[in-house]
Motif scaffolding. Structure first.
Motif, PDB file in Angstrom:
ATOM      1  N   ASP A 100      17.882   8.645 -17.849  1.00  0.00           N
ATOM      2  CA  ASP A 100      18.234   8.132 -16.518  1.00  0.00           C
ATOM      3  C   ASP A 100      17.459   7.137 -15.887  1.00  0.00           C
ATOM      4  O   ASP A 100      18.074   6.180 -15.178  1.00  0.00           O
ATOM      5  CB  ASP A 100      18.772   9.375 -15.698  1.00  0.00           C
ATOM      6  N   GLU A 101      16.169   7.387 -15.763  1.00  0.00           N
ATOM      7  CA  GLU A 101      15.345   6.310 -15.402  1.00  0.00           C
ATOM      8  C   GLU A 101      15.332   5.095 -16.134  1.00  0.00           C
ATOM      9  O   GLU A 101      15.385   3.850 -15.479  1.00  0.00           O
ATOM     10  CB  GLU A 101      13.893   6.687 -15.646  1.00  0.00           C
ATOM     11  N   PHE A 102      15.552   4.975 -17.518  1.00  0.00           N
ATOM     12  CA  PHE A 102      15.893   3.826 -18.159  1.00  0.00           C
ATOM     13  C   PHE A 102      17.063   3.093 -17.874  1.00  0.00           C
ATOM     14  O   PHE A 102      16.878   1.997 -17.764  1.00  0.00           O
ATOM     15  CB  PHE A 102      15.729   4.283 -19.762  1.00  0.00           C
ATOM     16  N   ALA A 103      17.986   3.844 -17.650  1.00  0.00           N
ATOM     17  CA  ALA A 103      19.392   3.333 -17.354  1.00  0.00           C
ATOM     18  C   ALA A 103      19.128   2.583 -15.933  1.00  0.00           C
ATOM     19  O   ALA A 103      19.761   1.424 -15.647  1.00  0.00           O
ATOM     20  CB  ALA A 103      20.522   4.312 -17.455  1.00  0.00           C
ATOM     21  N   ALA A 104      18.663   3.352 -15.183  1.00  0.00           N
ATOM     22  CA  ALA A 104      18.384   2.769 -13.657  1.00  0.00           C
ATOM     23  C   ALA A 104      17.348   1.546 -13.892  1.00  0.00           C
ATOM     24  O   ALA A 104      17.826   0.630 -13.049  1.00  0.00           O
ATOM     25  CB  ALA A 104      17.710   3.708 -12.961  1.00  0.00           C
ATOM     26  N   LEU A 105      16.508   1.468 -14.755  1.00  0.00           N
ATOM     27  CA  LEU A 105      15.604   0.409 -14.609  1.00  0.00           C
ATOM     28  C   LEU A 105      16.366  -0.956 -15.216  1.00  0.00           C
ATOM     29  O   LEU A 105      16.220  -2.222 -14.675  1.00  0.00           O
ATOM     30  CB  LEU A 105      14.446   0.823 -15.758  1.00  0.00           C
ATOM     31  N   ILE A 106      17.276  -0.630 -16.242  1.00  0.00           N
ATOM     32  CA  ILE A 106      18.209  -1.777 -16.693  1.00  0.00           C
ATOM     33  C   ILE A 106      19.148  -2.387 -15.564  1.00  0.00           C
ATOM     34  O   ILE A 106      19.274  -3.627 -15.238  1.00  0.00           O
ATOM     35  CB  ILE A 106      19.314  -1.247 -17.634  1.00  0.00           C
ATOM     36  N   HIS A 107      19.747  -1.410 -14.690  1.00  0.00           N
ATOM     37  CA  HIS A 107      20.395  -1.849 -13.462  1.00  0.00           C
ATOM     38  C   HIS A 107      19.482  -2.665 -12.601  1.00  0.00           C
ATOM     39  O   HIS A 107      19.862  -3.700 -11.993  1.00  0.00           O
ATOM     40  CB  HIS A 107      21.049  -0.716 -12.769  1.00  0.00           C
ATOM     41  N   ASP A 108      18.262  -2.250 -12.342  1.00  0.00           N
ATOM     42  CA  ASP A 108      17.447  -2.732 -11.122  1.00  0.00           C
ATOM     43  C   ASP A 108      16.954  -3.943 -11.799  1.00  0.00           C
ATOM     44  O   ASP A 108      16.822  -5.000 -10.836  1.00  0.00           O
ATOM     45  CB  ASP A 108      16.264  -1.840 -10.821  1.00  0.00           C
ATOM     46  N   GLU A 109      16.424  -4.119 -12.982  1.00  0.00           N
ATOM     47  CA  GLU A 109      15.827  -5.388 -13.493  1.00  0.00           C
ATOM     48  C   GLU A 109      16.785  -6.384 -13.776  1.00  0.00           C
ATOM     49  O   GLU A 109      16.490  -7.541 -13.626  1.00  0.00           O
ATOM     50  CB  GLU A 109      14.934  -4.807 -14.453  1.00  0.00           C
TER      51      GLU A 109
END
Length: 75
Positions: free
Chosen positions: A4-13
């Protein structure tokens, strides 16, 4: 790093809205994905994890899920 943190990083970055359930799609099926995103993601992952990530492994990854495996497998 959790999936979930990985998916959030994709969204944020990168600005791509992907969920953990969508990570196994091939990169050519990810809406809006391009090669520049791959380099941006690699840089963000190295910054987030504090370590180098294998560029050849990431370049050969067929999906975001495989990139995640490269990242967490190298810990």
């Amino acid at each position: 790093m959790t999936v979930d943190e990985f998916a959030a990083l994709i969204h944020d970055e990168i600005g791509l809205a992907v969920t953990a359930d969508e990570l196994d799609r091939s990169l050519d099926q990810v809406a809006g994905w391009d090669s520049v995103h791959l380099l941006t993601l690699l840089t963000a992952l190295e910054r987030a994890t504090g370590r180098s990530i294998s560029l050849p492994d990431v370049l050969s990854a067929p999906s975001l899920g495989t990139i995640y495996t490269v990242v967490v497998g190298g810990v």
